[in-house]
Design a protein around this motif. Structure first.
Motif, PDB file in Angstrom:
ATOM      1  N   GLU A  74       0.811  -1.220   0.000  1.00  0.00           N
ATOM      2  CA  GLU A  74       0.000   0.000   0.000  1.00  0.00           C
ATOM      3  C   GLU A  74       0.845   1.271   0.000  1.00  0.00           C
ATOM      4  OE1 GLU A  74      -2.746  -0.728   3.193  1.00  0.00           O
ATOM      5  OE2 GLU A  74      -3.947  -2.061   1.940  1.00  0.00           O
ATOM      6  N   LYS A  75       2.167   1.128   0.188  1.00  0.00           N
ATOM      7  CA  LYS A  75       3.082   2.270   0.116  1.00  0.00           C
ATOM      8  C   LYS A  75       3.676   2.424  -1.278  1.00  0.00           C
ATOM      9  CE  LYS A  75       4.656   1.956   4.903  1.00  0.00           C
ATOM     10  NZ  LYS A  75       5.836   1.724   5.751  1.00  0.00           N
ATOM     11  N   GLU A  76       3.117   1.672  -2.249  1.00  0.00           N
ATOM     12  CA  GLU A  76       3.596   1.708  -3.635  1.00  0.00           C
ATOM     13  C   GLU A  76       4.995   1.121  -3.796  1.00  0.00           C
ATOM     14  OE1 GLU A  76       1.792   2.633  -6.437  1.00  0.00           O
ATOM     15  OE2 GLU A  76       0.099   2.754  -5.067  1.00  0.00           O
ATOM     16  N   GLU A  77       5.417   0.253  -2.860  1.00  0.00           N
ATOM     17  CA  GLU A  77       6.708  -0.417  -2.977  1.00  0.00           C
ATOM     18  C   GLU A  77       6.518  -1.710  -3.771  1.00  0.00           C
ATOM     19  OE1 GLU A  77       9.060   0.644   1.094  1.00  0.00           O
ATOM     20  OE2 GLU A  77       7.387  -0.755   1.286  1.00  0.00           O
ATOM     21  N   ASP A  78       7.382  -1.943  -4.736  1.00  0.00           N
ATOM     22  CA  ASP A  78       7.347  -3.154  -5.547  1.00  0.00           C
ATOM     23  C   ASP A  78       7.875  -4.318  -4.717  1.00  0.00           C
ATOM     24  OD1 ASP A  78       7.495  -5.148  -7.454  1.00  0.00           O
ATOM     25  OD2 ASP A  78       8.741  -3.998  -8.854  1.00  0.00           O
ATOM     26  N   LEU A  79       7.029  -5.322  -4.493  1.00  0.00           N
ATOM     27  CA  LEU A  79       7.419  -6.465  -3.666  1.00  0.00           C
ATOM     28  C   LEU A  79       7.826  -7.681  -4.498  1.00  0.00           C
ATOM     29  CD1 LEU A  79       4.690  -6.320  -0.872  1.00  0.00           C
ATOM     30  CD2 LEU A  79       6.980  -5.290  -0.892  1.00  0.00           C
ATOM     31  N   GLY A  80       7.684  -7.616  -5.791  1.00  0.00           N
ATOM     32  CA  GLY A  80       8.046  -8.747  -6.645  1.00  0.00           C
ATOM     33  C   GLY A  80       6.912  -9.104  -7.575  1.00  0.00           C
ATOM     34  N   ASP A  81       6.914 -10.370  -8.010  1.00  0.00           N
ATOM     35  CA  ASP A  81       5.841 -10.818  -8.889  1.00  0.00           C
ATOM     36  C   ASP A  81       5.489 -12.271  -8.597  1.00  0.00           C
ATOM     37  OD1 ASP A  81       7.272 -12.307 -11.631  1.00  0.00           O
ATOM     38  OD2 ASP A  81       8.529 -11.195 -10.248  1.00  0.00           O
ATOM     39  N   ILE A  82       4.313 -12.666  -9.074  1.00  0.00           N
ATOM     40  CA  ILE A  82       3.801 -14.004  -8.824  1.00  0.00           C
ATOM     41  C   ILE A  82       4.440 -14.984  -9.792  1.00  0.00           C
ATOM     42  CG2 ILE A  82       1.740 -15.466  -8.893  1.00  0.00           C
ATOM     43  CD1 ILE A  82       0.158 -13.062  -7.870  1.00  0.00           C
ATOM     44  N   LYS A  83       5.076 -16.014  -9.229  1.00  0.00           N
ATOM     45  CA  LYS A  83       5.732 -17.047 -10.035  1.00  0.00           C
ATOM     46  C   LYS A  83       4.874 -18.288 -10.195  1.00  0.00           C
ATOM     47  CE  LYS A  83       9.628 -15.004 -10.838  1.00  0.00           C
ATOM     48  NZ  LYS A  83       9.851 -14.413 -12.148  1.00  0.00           N
ATOM     49  N   ARG A 134      -2.622  -5.199 -10.862  1.00  0.00           N
ATOM     50  CA  ARG A 134      -1.587  -5.830 -10.060  1.00  0.00           C
ATOM     51  C   ARG A 134      -2.210  -6.287  -8.745  1.00  0.00           C
ATOM     52  NH1 ARG A 134       1.621  -0.217  -8.743  1.00  0.00           N
ATOM     53  NH2 ARG A 134       0.119   0.626  -7.263  1.00  0.00           N
ATOM     54  N   PHE A 135      -1.422  -6.923  -7.909  1.00  0.00           N
ATOM     55  CA  PHE A 135      -1.890  -7.348  -6.596  1.00  0.00           C
ATOM     56  C   PHE A 135      -1.306  -6.446  -5.522  1.00  0.00           C
ATOM     57  CE2 PHE A 135      -2.743 -11.208  -8.928  1.00  0.00           C
ATOM     58  CZ  PHE A 135      -3.925 -11.644  -8.357  1.00  0.00           C
ATOM     59  N   ILE A 136      -2.040  -6.333  -4.420  1.00  0.00           N
ATOM     60  CA  ILE A 136      -1.588  -5.588  -3.245  1.00  0.00           C
ATOM     61  C   ILE A 136      -1.411  -6.592  -2.105  1.00  0.00           C
ATOM     62  CG2 ILE A 136      -2.170  -3.809  -1.536  1.00  0.00           C
ATOM     63  CD1 ILE A 136      -1.656  -2.665  -4.329  1.00  0.00           C
ATOM     64  N   LEU A 137      -0.262  -6.514  -1.462  1.00  0.00           N
ATOM     65  CA  LEU A 137       0.045  -7.306  -0.274  1.00  0.00           C
ATOM     66  C   LEU A 137       0.391  -6.309   0.819  1.00  0.00           C
ATOM     67  CD1 LEU A 137       0.662  -9.992   1.196  1.00  0.00           C
ATOM     68  CD2 LEU A 137       2.981  -9.849   0.239  1.00  0.00           C
ATOM     69  N   ASN A 138      -0.368  -6.305   1.891  1.00  0.00           N
ATOM     70  CA  ASN A 138      -0.197  -5.314   2.945  1.00  0.00           C
ATOM     71  C   ASN A 138       0.948  -5.702   3.884  1.00  0.00           C
ATOM     72  OD1 ASN A 138      -0.625  -3.041   4.463  1.00  0.00           O
ATOM     73  ND2 ASN A 138      -2.349  -3.891   5.601  1.00  0.00           N
ATOM     74  N   VAL A 139       2.186  -5.659   3.354  1.00  0.00           N
ATOM     75  CA  VAL A 139       3.386  -5.983   4.116  1.00  0.00           C
ATOM     76  C   VAL A 139       4.468  -4.990   3.717  1.00  0.00           C
ATOM     77  CG1 VAL A 139       5.210  -7.705   4.462  1.00  0.00           C
ATOM     78  CG2 VAL A 139       2.850  -8.451   4.266  1.00  0.00           C
TER      79      VAL A 139
END
Length: 145
Positions: free
Chosen positions: A40-49, A93-98
């Motif tokens: 939610e901070k617009e940080e790129d956490l990766g992608d779904i493999k 895209r997906f959002i992960l709240n971490v």
């Protein structure tokens, strides 16, 4: 690449005034592979493999998220409970709240050493980290009340 760009069967194409197609409530697993995951901070956490299905109940159990590394080297994988992800249809895209820093300390693995995802202790650890689902202990306590 997002799900609309991976839509080889045209299931997400919409024409003016039409409401046909599966839409964002029912999506093809293959179209979700490679989708970006942000917090939610617009940080790129990766992608779904990969998307892991629980074959005993037919439910999606985990999305395997890649994070870190450079050009595939040193990349770590994380099993994220499906209910920890939220589809952001506007940004596709997906959002992960971490927080990104917290994800760096998440229980992860490398592509050559996958965990036993059917192990209840492992499941409890993952669900506790992402604060999803209920652990076996919590489920047991609820049935005894």
């Amino acid at each position: 690449m997002n799900f609309e760009e991976r839509d080889t069967y045209g299931m997400y194409k919409r024409h003016a005034g039409e409401s046909e197609g599966p839409g964002p409530r029912l999506m093809g697993a293959n179209t979700l592979m490679g989708n970006d995951v942000y917090n939610e901070k617009e940080e790129d956490l990766g992608d779904i493999k990969e998307i892991m299905l629980d074959m005993t109940n037919g439910q999606v159990a985990y999305a395997v998220l890649s994070f870190g590394g450079f050009l595939g080297m040193g990349e770590r994988l994380f099993a994220v409970p499906w209910d920890a992800l939220k589809l952001d249809t506007e940004n596709k895209r997906f959002i992960l709240n971490v927080d990104k820093a917290r994800l760096e300390n998440a229980p992860g693995f490398d592509k050559d050493h996958w965990p036993d995802m059917a192990d209840q202790t492992w499941k409890d650890e993952i669900q506790s980290f992402y604060e999803t689902g209920r652990s076996a202990e919590q489920q047991g306590q609820q049935t005894h009340h």
